[in-house]
Design a protein around this motif. Structure first.
Motif, mmCIF file in Angstrom:
data_model
loop_
_atom_site.group_PDB
_atom_site.id
_atom_site.type_symbol
_atom_site.label_atom_id
_atom_site.label_comp_id
_atom_site.label_asym_id
_atom_site.label_seq_id
_atom_site.Cartn_x
_atom_site.Cartn_y
_atom_site.Cartn_z
ATOM 1 N N GLU A 125 -8.635 4.719 8.787
ATOM 2 C CA GLU A 125 -8.116 4.367 10.107
ATOM 3 C C GLU A 125 -6.819 3.561 9.993
ATOM 4 N N LEU A 126 -6.771 2.624 9.053
ATOM 5 C CA LEU A 126 -5.567 1.818 8.888
ATOM 6 C C LEU A 126 -4.370 2.692 8.535
ATOM 7 N N HIS A 127 -4.543 3.607 7.595
ATOM 8 C CA HIS A 127 -3.439 4.506 7.224
ATOM 9 C C HIS A 127 -2.955 5.310 8.426
ATOM 10 N N ALA A 128 -3.882 5.845 9.193
ATOM 11 C CA ALA A 128 -3.518 6.656 10.369
ATOM 12 C C ALA A 128 -2.800 5.799 11.414
ATOM 13 N N ARG A 129 -3.299 4.604 11.658
ATOM 14 C CA ARG A 129 -2.698 3.728 12.670
ATOM 15 C C ARG A 129 -1.325 3.245 12.249
ATOM 16 N N LEU A 130 -1.153 2.945 10.968
ATOM 17 C CA LEU A 130 0.168 2.545 10.476
ATOM 18 C C LEU A 130 1.180 3.684 10.627
ATOM 19 N N PRO A 143 4.972 1.789 2.372
ATOM 20 C CA PRO A 143 5.833 2.735 3.102
ATOM 21 C C PRO A 143 6.491 2.159 4.357
ATOM 22 N N TYR A 144 6.137 0.927 4.716
ATOM 23 C CA TYR A 144 6.628 0.325 5.963
ATOM 24 C C TYR A 144 7.328 -1.011 5.667
ATOM 25 N N PRO A 145 8.480 -0.965 5.038
ATOM 26 C CA PRO A 145 9.134 -2.210 4.597
ATOM 27 C C PRO A 145 9.530 -3.140 5.738
#
Length: 164
Positions: free
Chosen positions: A150-155, A46-48
Motif C-alpha cells: 500500500e505504501l508503494h502504491a500511495r507514494l 525514488p522521491y527525493p
C-alpha cells in the motif's frame, strides 16, 4: 509530505525507555527499535523531494526535532522539516488530541501539495484525513507485506499528483 509516527511503524508499538540505556522493545522478542527505518529509507529513494514531518509521541519526550530526527538514518534525517508538536505547544493538549487531529492541524498550517501519514493508530482520524493514512501493523509496522504494498502504491500515486 510524509507524516511519520515511529512506534508501530519503524518498530513495534510497545517501546519503553529506560534511563541510561535508551529505548527498547520489551514485549516483542526478536525486534529492535528502528528496525524498519532502512526499509522506509529505501521506499523513499525514488522521491527525493518528499519531506518528513514527525508525528510521533517521541516529540513529547525529547521536545526537539533535532534530537528525535538524529535517531533516524541519514537518508531519513535529512528529509525532516519539522514536527506536529513543538516546544511552544502545551504537552497536555497534545496528549488529549488524537494523532489524526494533530496531523490535520499541521497539514492546514503547512498546506503541502500532497501528503501521506504512516501510523499504526487509525482511531479518531478526521474523515478528511482517512484517505491519506497508511495504517501499519502494531508489531510488524511498515514491514507487513500488505502495508508495504500500500505504501508503494500511495507514494507512486502521490508522486503522480505532483509531489516528489
Amino acid at each position: 509530505m510524509l507524516y511519520l509516527d515511529f512506534d508501530g511503524v519503524l518498530h513495534p508499538e510497545n517501546v519503553w525507555r529506560y534511563p541510561g540505556s535508551g529505548p527498547y522493545v520489551p514485549s516483542a522478542p526478536g525486534h529492535q527499535v528502528f528496525e524498519h527505518a532502512a526499509l522506509l529509507e529505501r521506499c523513499l529513494v525514488p522521491y527525493p523531494g518528499l519531506r518528513i514531518v514527525l508525528s510521533t509521541n517521541w516529540m513529547r519526550v525529547f521536545r526537539s526535532v533535532r534530537k528525535v530526527a538524529r535517531r533516524l538514518p541519514p537518508g531519513l534525517r535529512e528529509r525532516v522539516v519539522g514536527a506536529t508538536f513543538h516546544r511552544r505547544m502545551d504537552p497536555g493538549w497534545v496528549r488529549s488530541v488524537p494523532r489524526g487531529v494533530q496531523v490535520w492541524g499541521d497539514v492546514c498550517r503547512r498546506r503541502p501539495d500532497a501528503w501521506l501519514a504512516l501510523d499504526d493508530d487509525e482511531a479518531a482520524w478526521p474523515a478528511v484525513c482517512r484517505s491519506h493514512l497508511v495504517c501499519t501493523d502494531p508489531v510488524l509496522g511498515l514491514s507487513a507485506p500488505v502495508v508495504l504494498t500500500e505504501l508503494h502504491a500511495r507514494l507512486a500515486a502521490m508522486h503522480g499528483a505532483g509531489e516528489g
